[in-house]
Motif scaffolding. Structure first.
Motif, PDB file in Angstrom:
ATOM      1  N   UNK A 265       0.802  -1.218   0.000  1.00  0.00           N
ATOM      2  CA  UNK A 265       0.000   0.000   0.000  1.00  0.00           C
ATOM      3  C   UNK A 265       0.836   1.270   0.000  1.00  0.00           C
ATOM      4  N   UNK A 266       2.067   1.185   0.499  1.00  0.00           N
ATOM      5  CA  UNK A 266       2.907   2.371   0.575  1.00  0.00           C
ATOM      6  C   UNK A 266       4.369   1.993   0.392  1.00  0.00           C
ATOM      7  N   UNK A 267       5.179   3.005   0.114  1.00  0.00           N
ATOM      8  CA  UNK A 267       6.602   2.785  -0.113  1.00  0.00           C
ATOM      9  C   UNK A 267       7.355   4.034   0.345  1.00  0.00           C
TER      10      UNK A 267
ATOM     11  N   UNK B  59       1.046   4.956  -1.814  1.00  0.00           N
ATOM     12  CA  UNK B  59       1.286   6.162  -1.021  1.00  0.00           C
ATOM     13  C   UNK B  59       2.793   6.296  -0.835  1.00  0.00           C
ATOM     14  N   UNK B  60       3.281   7.539  -0.858  1.00  0.00           N
ATOM     15  CA  UNK B  60       4.712   7.809  -0.682  1.00  0.00           C
ATOM     16  C   UNK B  60       4.931   8.368   0.726  1.00  0.00           C
TER      17      UNK B  60
ATOM     18  N   UNK C  65       2.637   8.789   5.256  1.00  0.00           N
ATOM     19  CA  UNK C  65       2.365   8.191   3.945  1.00  0.00           C
ATOM     20  C   UNK C  65       1.220   8.947   3.289  1.00  0.00           C
ATOM     21  N   UNK C  66       1.467   9.495   2.103  1.00  0.00           N
ATOM     22  CA  UNK C  66       0.478  10.334   1.424  1.00  0.00           C
ATOM     23  C   UNK C  66       0.208   9.790   0.025  1.00  0.00           C
TER      24      UNK C  66
ATOM     25  N   UNK D 211       2.162  16.000  -0.805  1.00  0.00           N
ATOM     26  CA  UNK D 211       2.682  14.877  -1.598  1.00  0.00           C
ATOM     27  C   UNK D 211       4.109  15.194  -2.014  1.00  0.00           C
ATOM     28  N   UNK D 212       5.039  14.782  -1.185  1.00  0.00           N
ATOM     29  CA  UNK D 212       6.449  15.088  -1.404  1.00  0.00           C
ATOM     30  C   UNK D 212       7.292  13.814  -1.348  1.00  0.00           C
ATOM     31  N   UNK D 213       8.347  13.723  -2.143  1.00  0.00           N
ATOM     32  CA  UNK D 213       8.898  14.785  -3.003  1.00  0.00           C
ATOM     33  C   UNK D 213       8.500  14.674  -4.475  1.00  0.00           C
ATOM     34  N   UNK D 214       7.383  14.013  -4.771  1.00  0.00           N
ATOM     35  CA  UNK D 214       7.040  13.713  -6.161  1.00  0.00           C
ATOM     36  C   UNK D 214       5.959  14.619  -6.748  1.00  0.00           C
ATOM     37  N   UNK D 215       5.698  15.746  -6.094  1.00  0.00           N
ATOM     38  CA  UNK D 215       4.808  16.760  -6.648  1.00  0.00           C
ATOM     39  C   UNK D 215       5.650  17.772  -7.412  1.00  0.00           C
TER      40      UNK D 215
END
Length: 329
Positions: A119-121, A222-223, A231-232, A244-248
């Motif tokens: 579900x998350x990483x 979720x990151x 986890x977002x 949503x960081x750092x992929x925004x």
């Protein structure tokens, strides 16, 4: 006989006028991430202009688009990252000056097969998968994290000309283009979607719009923000709130100063800025605040050329940060 010649002459003039109208072409190329927005704008613009102006939108990746842009082959470059210093230098050598126009925000999305229980990483997990030293060594999910499934790890991602590849490797591995090479690469995000859909052990990353189109077939992870430990999931809300960081990341179009002097290009760009918010939302990206589009229009009117990023790769730039920079440009 004279009347016949007059009729023929009038017909040739009319044919010439039609040919001139058909010759009005606005050319865009570059990022596959920005493509859905630019394509939507192009379709609406051509409807409004009754196809008098033709708009072509290619997908050669951000890097490939900048190569064409700096050779003067296209009017606008779609880019999922800011222009780099070396690209600015190539443009300068060719006499290409440009406007940098942010048009939306994207949540770069990490996806797995729908059957994957994960579900998350974390960013650290992604680095273990994707760093250059992982090549031919990290081939199972359990090698990444003992809590992960015992399954072969199959990676899919954009090619080296992609701005998404540049941004992801900068954000995750700490250096743009620093990545293992033993993964399935494609500039076509639909190929990546299909690869993950077919393989239970697959993982890929691409723009949020492509995930949104295929959310019934894929699972977005979720990151875990390395600064907060939270986890977002990627979403319009998490991007707007800066969570949503750092992929925004912001996404752009770059406009040649010379092309902007062409009436058809000017009209298209004005249409783009007026409709970008609505159409970005329709194709599942995050529209910028109205002030951002107003600043773009002001920069065009005032002739403010160049980049607010100075040719440097950056990650984690929030919308409010972007607006502050834009205001100072």
């Amino acid at each position: 006989m004279k009347q016949a010649r007059k009729t023929t002459f009038a017909f040739l003039l009319a044919l010439s006028a039609v040919g001139s109208a058909q010759a009005q072409i606005v050319r865009l190329d570059g990022s596959s991430t920005v493509y859905p927005i630019s394509e939507a704008v192009a379709e609406e613009f051509q409807k409004a202009r009754r196809n008098v102006v033709k708009v072509t939108v290619g997908i050669s990746g951000t890097g490939g688009g900048f190569k064409k842009f700096c050779r003067g082959e296209i009017d606008l470059a779609n880019a999922s990252r800011p222009i780099l210093k070396k690209e600015m230098e190539v443009c300068a050598q060719a006499g290409i000056r440009f406007f940098e126009l942010p048009i939306a925000y994207d949540a770069l999305t990490v996806v797995v097969n729908a059957k994957n229980p994960l579900k998350q990483v974390t960013v650290a997990d992604l680095k273990t998968m994707w760093e250059a030293g992982a090549q031919n060594r990290i081939t199972n999910w359990k090698q990444v994290n003992p809590a992960f499934p015992d399954a072969a790890l199959k990676l899919f991602g954009p090619g080296a000309d992609s701005g998404t590849f540049d941004y992801f490797t900068e954000a995750i591995n700490g250096k743009a283009k620093a990545s293992r090479g033993d993964f399935t690469a494609s500039e076509d995000d639909n190929v990546l979607v299909q690869g993950v859909q077919r393989d239970p052990g697959a993982l890929a990353y691409f723009g949020f719009a492509y995930y949104s189109e295929n959310r019934e077939k894929l699972k977005a992870l979720a990151i875990v923000d390395p600064k907060t430990g939270r986890a977002v999931e990627p979403s319009v809300k998490s991007v707007l709130e800066g969570l949503y960081q750092p992929l925004s990341r912001p996404i752009f179009i770059y406009l040649s100063e010379a092309s902007y002097k062409k009436p058809e290009v000017r009209e298209f760009v004005e249409f783009y800025l007026k409709n970008a918010a609505k159409l970005a939302q329709e194709v599942k990206y995050v529209p910028l605040p109205a002030r951002a589009y107003e600043l773009n229009a002001e920069h065009l009117k005032q002739g403010k050329l160049g980049s607010m990023f100075g040719g440097e790769a950056e990650v984690g730039v929030r919308i409010e940060d972007l607006l502050a920079r834009e205001a100072r440009l």
